[in-house]
Design a protein around this motif. Structure first.
Motif, mmCIF file in Angstrom:
data_model
loop_
_atom_site.group_PDB
_atom_site.id
_atom_site.type_symbol
_atom_site.label_atom_id
_atom_site.label_comp_id
_atom_site.label_asym_id
_atom_site.label_seq_id
_atom_site.Cartn_x
_atom_site.Cartn_y
_atom_site.Cartn_z
ATOM 1 N N ALA A 168 0.838 -1.202 0.000
ATOM 2 C CA ALA A 168 0.000 0.000 0.000
ATOM 3 C C ALA A 168 0.874 1.253 0.000
ATOM 4 C CB ALA A 168 -0.929 -0.008 1.216
ATOM 5 N N ASN A 169 1.959 1.233 0.755
ATOM 6 C CA ASN A 169 2.852 2.390 0.786
ATOM 7 C C ASN A 169 3.603 2.568 -0.528
ATOM 8 O OD1 ASN A 169 2.169 3.342 3.277
ATOM 9 N ND2 ASN A 169 3.917 2.478 4.351
ATOM 10 N N LEU A 170 3.897 1.473 -1.217
ATOM 11 C CA LEU A 170 4.525 1.592 -2.534
ATOM 12 C C LEU A 170 3.650 2.447 -3.459
ATOM 13 C CD1 LEU A 170 5.864 -2.025 -3.221
ATOM 14 C CD2 LEU A 170 7.243 0.054 -3.008
ATOM 15 N N ARG A 171 2.353 2.292 -3.321
ATOM 16 C CA ARG A 171 1.438 3.017 -4.206
ATOM 17 C C ARG A 171 1.322 4.497 -3.849
ATOM 18 N NH1 ARG A 171 -1.864 -2.170 -3.858
ATOM 19 N NH2 ARG A 171 -1.438 -3.166 -5.887
ATOM 20 N N THR A 172 1.942 4.919 -2.737
ATOM 21 C CA THR A 172 1.957 6.352 -2.429
ATOM 22 C C THR A 172 3.058 7.068 -3.206
ATOM 23 O OG1 THR A 172 3.479 6.192 -0.521
ATOM 24 C CG2 THR A 172 1.108 5.866 -0.095
ATOM 25 N N PHE A 173 3.973 6.302 -3.818
ATOM 26 C CA PHE A 173 5.013 6.894 -4.654
ATOM 27 C C PHE A 173 4.415 7.171 -6.029
ATOM 28 C CE2 PHE A 173 7.315 5.011 -1.253
ATOM 29 C CZ PHE A 173 8.537 5.683 -1.155
ATOM 30 N N PRO A 174 4.339 8.416 -6.446
ATOM 31 C CA PRO A 174 3.670 8.746 -7.717
ATOM 32 C C PRO A 174 4.170 7.945 -8.908
ATOM 33 C CG PRO A 174 4.134 10.740 -6.480
ATOM 34 C CD PRO A 174 4.806 9.625 -5.745
ATOM 35 N N CYS A 175 5.494 7.787 -9.032
ATOM 36 C CA CYS A 175 6.019 7.071 -10.194
ATOM 37 C C CYS A 175 5.562 5.625 -10.221
ATOM 38 C CB CYS A 175 7.545 7.155 -10.234
ATOM 39 S SG CYS A 175 8.390 6.426 -8.815
ATOM 40 N N ILE A 176 5.439 5.007 -9.047
ATOM 41 C CA ILE A 176 5.003 3.616 -8.971
ATOM 42 C C ILE A 176 3.525 3.496 -9.294
ATOM 43 C CG2 ILE A 176 4.633 1.680 -7.376
ATOM 44 C CD1 ILE A 176 7.279 2.429 -6.041
ATOM 45 N N LYS A 177 2.719 4.361 -8.713
ATOM 46 C CA LYS A 177 1.273 4.318 -8.956
ATOM 47 C C LYS A 177 0.955 4.541 -10.433
ATOM 48 C CE LYS A 177 -3.040 4.232 -7.393
ATOM 49 N NZ LYS A 177 -3.780 4.335 -8.653
ATOM 50 N N ILE A 178 1.625 5.487 -11.044
ATOM 51 C CA ILE A 178 1.378 5.782 -12.461
ATOM 52 C C ILE A 178 1.736 4.587 -13.337
ATOM 53 C CG2 ILE A 178 2.160 7.182 -14.414
ATOM 54 C CD1 ILE A 178 2.466 9.523 -12.401
#
Length: 215
Positions: A168-178
């Motif tokens: 879930a925290n990985l997805r707070t990184f914009p580059c990862i979520k995009i």
């Protein structure tokens, strides 16, 4: 006084006269062309759970980040020093990995510390472990308060919850979520049992951990 401990020198001797001889062309290619791993593994620094060993990986195949309890903090561009975030940035933006796997494990000392943080004595005045493990304090407090589970069951539960937390925290990184939303990056969870050698993978749809088919 020796330059390095004897067992490390012995291990290197075995490597340079054994594996390196058979893979020297590959090592030279990696040195010349650089690394291009498709998968990043975020694992615990526990000496019993080396991802390269668990996944039988050769040089250049995995980009590995290890820290206490394989935790990922939330995205926080505050100008401070963030080694975990720096490794993520390099893996995703420079190496352009296609997969990120958060791999937890059984009998994790960091998880044990999180479950007993209210009564544990810090190992040093800085209490670096306590501060780091406070990332999952709410979940740890909930699991620790359960009287319906044994000590071992509580540890396993939090080990797996922490993997979901890190994803879930990985997805707070914009580059990862995009990149994930575009289908260019996949996030995975895994849990390794040191005692039995079993590997469990997280079902993305349900969050449950299941044994993968290995043929």
């Amino acid at each position: 006084m020796p330059l390095l401990p004897d067992h490390l020198i012995a291990g290197y001797r075995n490597f340079i006269t054994g594996r390196y001889v058979s893979e020297s062309d590959h090592y030279r290619s990696l040195a010349r062309e650089g690394q291009a791993p498709e998968t990043m593994i975020i694992a615990c620094c526990d000496s019993r759970t080396a991802p390269e060993t668990v996944f039988d990986a050769g040089p250049g195949e995995l980009f590995v980040l290890r820290n206490v309890a394989n935790l990922i903090p939330p995205y926080e561009p505050d100008g401070e020093y963030h080694s975990t975030s720096a490794a993520l940035e390099f893996a995703v933006q420079s190496l352009k990995v296609k997969n990120i796997v958060v791999m937890g494990h059984g009998r994790c000392g960091g998880i044990k510390a999180a479950l007993s943080h209210n009564s544990a004595v810090p190992l040093s005045p800085g209490d670096f472990i306590g501060k780091w493990m406070s990332l999952i304090s709410p979940a740890a407090d909930t699991v620790a308060a359960s009287t319906m589970m044994t000590t071992g069951e509580r540890a396993t539960a939090l080990e797996r919850i922490s993997i979901r937390y890190s994803i879930a925290n990985l997805r707070t990184f914009p580059c990862i979520k995009i990149l994930e939303d575009k289908g260019k990056l996949a996030l995975h969870g895994a849990w390794f049992d040191v005692s039995t050698g079993e590997l469990w993978a997280m079902n993305k749809a349900t969050g449950d951990f299941e044994r993968p088919e290995i043929g």
